[in-house]
Scaffold this motif. Structure first.
Motif, PDB file in Angstrom:
ATOM      1  N   GLN A  89       0.821  -1.214   0.000  1.00  0.00           N
ATOM      2  CA  GLN A  89       0.000   0.000   0.000  1.00  0.00           C
ATOM      3  C   GLN A  89       0.855   1.265   0.000  1.00  0.00           C
ATOM      4  O   GLN A  89       0.405   2.330  -0.421  1.00  0.00           O
ATOM      5  CB  GLN A  89      -0.944   0.008   1.205  1.00  0.00           C
ATOM      6  N   LEU A  90       2.100   1.136   0.464  1.00  0.00           N
ATOM      7  CA  LEU A  90       2.994   2.295   0.477  1.00  0.00           C
ATOM      8  C   LEU A  90       3.234   2.836  -0.928  1.00  0.00           C
ATOM      9  O   LEU A  90       3.477   4.033  -1.097  1.00  0.00           O
ATOM     10  CB  LEU A  90       4.332   1.941   1.131  1.00  0.00           C
ATOM     11  N   SER A  91       3.162   1.975  -1.937  1.00  0.00           N
ATOM     12  CA  SER A  91       3.373   2.424  -3.307  1.00  0.00           C
ATOM     13  C   SER A  91       2.317   3.443  -3.704  1.00  0.00           C
ATOM     14  O   SER A  91       2.621   4.481  -4.299  1.00  0.00           O
ATOM     15  CB  SER A  91       3.357   1.233  -4.266  1.00  0.00           C
ATOM     16  N   LEU A  92       1.075   3.183  -3.357  1.00  0.00           N
ATOM     17  CA  LEU A  92       0.005   4.118  -3.669  1.00  0.00           C
ATOM     18  C   LEU A  92       0.146   5.404  -2.862  1.00  0.00           C
ATOM     19  O   LEU A  92       0.011   6.516  -3.398  1.00  0.00           O
ATOM     20  CB  LEU A  92      -1.364   3.483  -3.413  1.00  0.00           C
ATOM     21  N   VAL A  93       0.442   5.281  -1.573  1.00  0.00           N
ATOM     22  CA  VAL A  93       0.622   6.465  -0.724  1.00  0.00           C
ATOM     23  C   VAL A  93       1.791   7.308  -1.253  1.00  0.00           C
ATOM     24  O   VAL A  93       1.674   8.530  -1.383  1.00  0.00           O
ATOM     25  CB  VAL A  93       0.854   6.065   0.752  1.00  0.00           C
ATOM     26  N   ALA A  94       2.900   6.653  -1.590  1.00  0.00           N
ATOM     27  CA  ALA A  94       4.062   7.375  -2.117  1.00  0.00           C
ATOM     28  C   ALA A  94       3.708   8.045  -3.441  1.00  0.00           C
ATOM     29  O   ALA A  94       4.095   9.196  -3.691  1.00  0.00           O
ATOM     30  CB  ALA A  94       5.245   6.434  -2.288  1.00  0.00           C
ATOM     31  N   ARG A 178       6.037  15.147   2.886  1.00  0.00           N
ATOM     32  CA  ARG A 178       4.644  14.677   2.767  1.00  0.00           C
ATOM     33  C   ARG A 178       4.515  13.224   3.202  1.00  0.00           C
ATOM     34  O   ARG A 178       3.585  12.869   3.895  1.00  0.00           O
ATOM     35  CB  ARG A 178       4.157  14.830   1.326  1.00  0.00           C
ATOM     36  N   LEU A 179       5.426  12.363   2.752  1.00  0.00           N
ATOM     37  CA  LEU A 179       5.323  10.940   3.057  1.00  0.00           C
ATOM     38  C   LEU A 179       5.516  10.673   4.548  1.00  0.00           C
ATOM     39  O   LEU A 179       4.779   9.907   5.155  1.00  0.00           O
ATOM     40  CB  LEU A 179       6.322  10.118   2.238  1.00  0.00           C
ATOM     41  N   ILE A 180       6.473  11.345   5.162  1.00  0.00           N
ATOM     42  CA  ILE A 180       6.730  11.152   6.583  1.00  0.00           C
ATOM     43  C   ILE A 180       5.519  11.619   7.389  1.00  0.00           C
ATOM     44  O   ILE A 180       5.134  11.009   8.371  1.00  0.00           O
ATOM     45  CB  ILE A 180       8.021  11.888   7.028  1.00  0.00           C
ATOM     46  N   ALA A 181       4.886  12.711   6.925  1.00  0.00           N
ATOM     47  CA  ALA A 181       3.711  13.229   7.629  1.00  0.00           C
ATOM     48  C   ALA A 181       2.531  12.274   7.542  1.00  0.00           C
ATOM     49  O   ALA A 181       1.680  12.248   8.407  1.00  0.00           O
ATOM     50  CB  ALA A 181       3.333  14.590   7.043  1.00  0.00           C
TER      51      ALA A 181
END
Length: 182
Positions: A89-94, A178-181
């Motif tokens: 799911q990180l791929s979509l979030v990233a 953005r990603l860390i947030a």
């Protein structure tokens, strides 16, 4: 190839990322490889590896990622507490974070092609790679910022098409924040 760190770029990115650790290079073999090495040595979550050029960039399924000068290539170390089954799911979030960063700094709205491509006018402007090893997840991102389109495959493009070109460093510090947030 000189793989010495770039202290000026590191200082600029560290300032924008509220002091998070940054390892910046003008050129590097692979930001993913360097991030995995640092993660294995115990680097903290949020450690960022950035290169303005890569010699051995890679994409999904072992494909080559063309990484000439004019792009920004980065890898972010995460140490998620969620199950490994949720890692994809990180791929979509990233992808969403990178698309928002491009929109913010370049005024362009890339589309996302699952699972890891960012497109402008149907051509690839960026890509995402997620790899998990030894308790760390590394999120890799490659974006063609000011790359000469002649240096890219015919299926790729760069942000160079926009009228006001962003600095690669601005894209580098906007995405990880953005990603860390998230």
């Amino acid at each position: 190839m000189d793989v010495s760190r770039d202290p000026t770029l590191e200082a600029e990115l560290t300032r924008h990322l509220n002091g998070r650790p940054v390892h910046a290079f003008q050129s590097l073999g692979s930001t993913m490889d360097e991030a995995h090495r640092l993660a294995t040595e115990g680097a903290a979550e949020g450690t960022l590896v950035v290169a303005l050029r890569q010699e051995q960039g890679r994409g999904r399924l072992g494909r080559t990622w063309e990484s000439p000068a004019g792009g920004v290539y980065l890898s972010l170390i995460l140490r998620p507490t969620r199950s490994a089954a949720e890692t994809p799911q990180l791929s979509l979030v990233a992808g969403l974070c990178v698309a928002e960063a491009i929109r913010e700094v370049a005024g362009l709205s890339p589309s996302i092609r699952w699972p890891n491509d960012l497109l402008l006018d149907g051509k690839k402007v960026g890509g995402i790679l997620i790899e998990a090893k030894n308790g760390a997840v590394v999120v890799g991102v490659g974006i063609n910022v000011t790359t000469d389109p002649a240096l890219l495959p015919p299926t790729a493009t760069s942000l160079k098409k926009c009228q006001t070109l962003p600095k690669a460093e601005k894209v580098s510090d906007t995405f990880p924040y953005r990603l860390i947030a998230e």
